[in-house]
Design a protein around this motif. Sequence first.
Motif, PDB file in Angstrom:
ATOM      1  N   ASP A  44      -3.913   0.710   3.025  1.00  8.28           N
ATOM      2  CA  ASP A  44      -4.470   2.067   2.904  1.00  8.28           C
ATOM      3  C   ASP A  44      -3.659   3.122   3.646  1.00  8.28           C
ATOM      4  OD1 ASP A  44      -6.847   1.164   1.428  1.00  8.28           O
ATOM      5  OD2 ASP A  44      -7.437   0.268   3.330  1.00  8.28           O
ATOM      6  N   LEU A  45      -2.348   2.962   3.701  1.00  2.00           N
ATOM      7  CA  LEU A  45      -1.521   3.991   4.339  1.00  2.00           C
ATOM      8  C   LEU A  45      -1.587   5.273   3.513  1.00  2.00           C
ATOM      9  CD1 LEU A  45       1.598   1.860   5.348  1.00  2.00           C
ATOM     10  CD2 LEU A  45      -0.314   2.578   6.790  1.00  2.00           C
ATOM     11  N   PRO A  46      -1.493   6.438   4.139  1.00  3.48           N
ATOM     12  CA  PRO A  46      -1.692   7.693   3.402  1.00  3.48           C
ATOM     13  C   PRO A  46      -0.622   7.946   2.355  1.00  3.48           C
ATOM     14  CG  PRO A  46      -0.940   8.116   5.646  1.00  3.48           C
ATOM     15  CD  PRO A  46      -1.265   6.659   5.572  1.00  3.48           C
ATOM     16  N   LEU A  47      -1.064   8.377   1.165  1.00  2.00           N
ATOM     17  CA  LEU A  47      -0.123   8.638   0.074  1.00  2.00           C
ATOM     18  C   LEU A  47       0.651   9.933   0.262  1.00  2.00           C
ATOM     19  CD1 LEU A  47      -2.110   7.563  -3.118  1.00  2.00           C
ATOM     20  CD2 LEU A  47      -0.482   6.237  -1.760  1.00  2.00           C
ATOM     21  N   ASP A  48       0.152  10.825   1.104  1.00  2.00           N
ATOM     22  CA  ASP A  48       0.863  12.092   1.302  1.00  2.00           C
ATOM     23  C   ASP A  48       2.004  11.972   2.308  1.00  2.00           C
ATOM     24  OD1 ASP A  48      -0.720  11.708   3.500  1.00  2.00           O
ATOM     25  OD2 ASP A  48      -1.656  13.692   3.484  1.00  2.00           O
ATOM     26  N   GLU A  49       2.335  10.734   2.698  1.00  2.00           N
ATOM     27  CA  GLU A  49       3.434  10.502   3.627  1.00  2.00           C
ATOM     28  C   GLU A  49       4.399   9.455   3.061  1.00  2.00           C
ATOM     29  OE1 GLU A  49       1.955   9.489   7.469  1.00  2.00           O
ATOM     30  OE2 GLU A  49       0.510  11.149   7.518  1.00  2.00           O
ATOM     31  N   PRO A  50       5.202   9.803   2.023  1.00  2.00           N
ATOM     32  CA  PRO A  50       6.201   8.852   1.522  1.00  2.00           C
ATOM     33  C   PRO A  50       7.147   8.417   2.635  1.00  2.00           C
ATOM     34  CG  PRO A  50       6.008  10.758   0.072  1.00  2.00           C
ATOM     35  CD  PRO A  50       5.243  11.087   1.314  1.00  2.00           C
ATOM     36  N   ASP A  51       7.683   7.229   2.515  1.00  2.00           N
ATOM     37  CA  ASP A  51       8.536   6.661   3.566  1.00  2.00           C
ATOM     38  C   ASP A  51       9.968   7.180   3.415  1.00  2.00           C
ATOM     39  OD1 ASP A  51       9.711   5.188   5.529  1.00  2.00           O
ATOM     40  OD2 ASP A  51       8.900   3.262   4.889  1.00  2.00           O
TER      41      ASP A  51
END
Length: 395
Positions: A281-288
Amino acid sequence: MADQVVIIGGGAIGSSVARYLTQPGFQAARRCAVTVLERDFSYARASSALSASSIRQQFSSAINIAISQYGIGLLRRVAQELALPGEPPPDIGLHEGGYLYLATAAGERVLRDQHTVQRAHGADIALLAPEALQARFPWLDTSGIALGALGLSGEGWFDGYSLLQAFRAQARAQGARYRQAEAVGFDLAGDRIGAVRLAGGERLRADVVVNAAGPWARRVAAWAGIALPVTAKRRTVFHVSCPEPLPRCPLLIDPSGIWLRPEGAGFITGFTPAEAQDGDDLPLDEPDHAAFEDIVWPTLAGRIPAFEALRLQRAWAGYYEMNSFDHNAIVGPHPACANLLFANGFSGHGLQQSPAVGRGVAEWIVHGGYRTLDLAPLGWTRVLENRPLREQNVI
């Protein structure tokens, strides 16, 4: 009186189920009133909209090969099968450019073993030595490569969002009702669901419920007291450009696990994070973004020299609904809840498997079993008996 079918999740899987279930042939066998619950009609976080949208037959298990063979058949006929009267035929931009798996000496045996399974089930896959790879793809550096496996037909990529919208449009035209609403629980009576509870307090009577909630499916299963081994894993996709073209570029999977395929005038690429960084569930608004500079670009530039001049255009992230048990979908009923059907845990393969799984779930609802393609190997039995059907080819 029609049976009330409530589908939780209006993405590609849920909409495929609704599309098949409302077809006249299915309705003739069992009349169903279909309601699809989707909490966000913008599909901004939906995997169907954020996916790399590809299809392949290079799997390690027979059932996944068969599912893809059914899927490519429908994708090739989308303009006819999903057409609506008076509307332009849907166009999903299918391009059968093939997949190319590369293997080092350490991975050569695995690639050959999988090729044996694939060929035995009719997949059009060729094994290529480094010299043949270099001749076919002069832009490719084959240093350290022992073997490649190339899909000659039946593999490629398409517009997944357009496929979702085509399923949805046909389902609605055939009578399915789409509601922008959030399910929050079940009313249970023994081993059956009597109603689906919505945010705000409304209850929808349900004779059958389909869990097609994608990365959020585990929560839905828990409302029925069922532990579903599916979690949301963030995957970042990078859109890049390169001044030098790569003629006949397939969807390329490097031995590192980094993948690349053409997208318009450029390319999209991605990777699988190391386990320690691959949280739920890592945030989608923070691409790696850091991974592009540290891992993806250096690896691609080593494999494709022209990518020294690579330029990052943009990046986004979406969820894989990852089945931690064996990386295969879980499809069908659970013995603890008689009228709850599952279509979850596709582990990155949901779009390409949506045609076959949608039809299979619809057949189960109407006929009590599968008719077109036996999806029983993907059922709950293997999970409950701790007999994983491991899919080795997960990107």
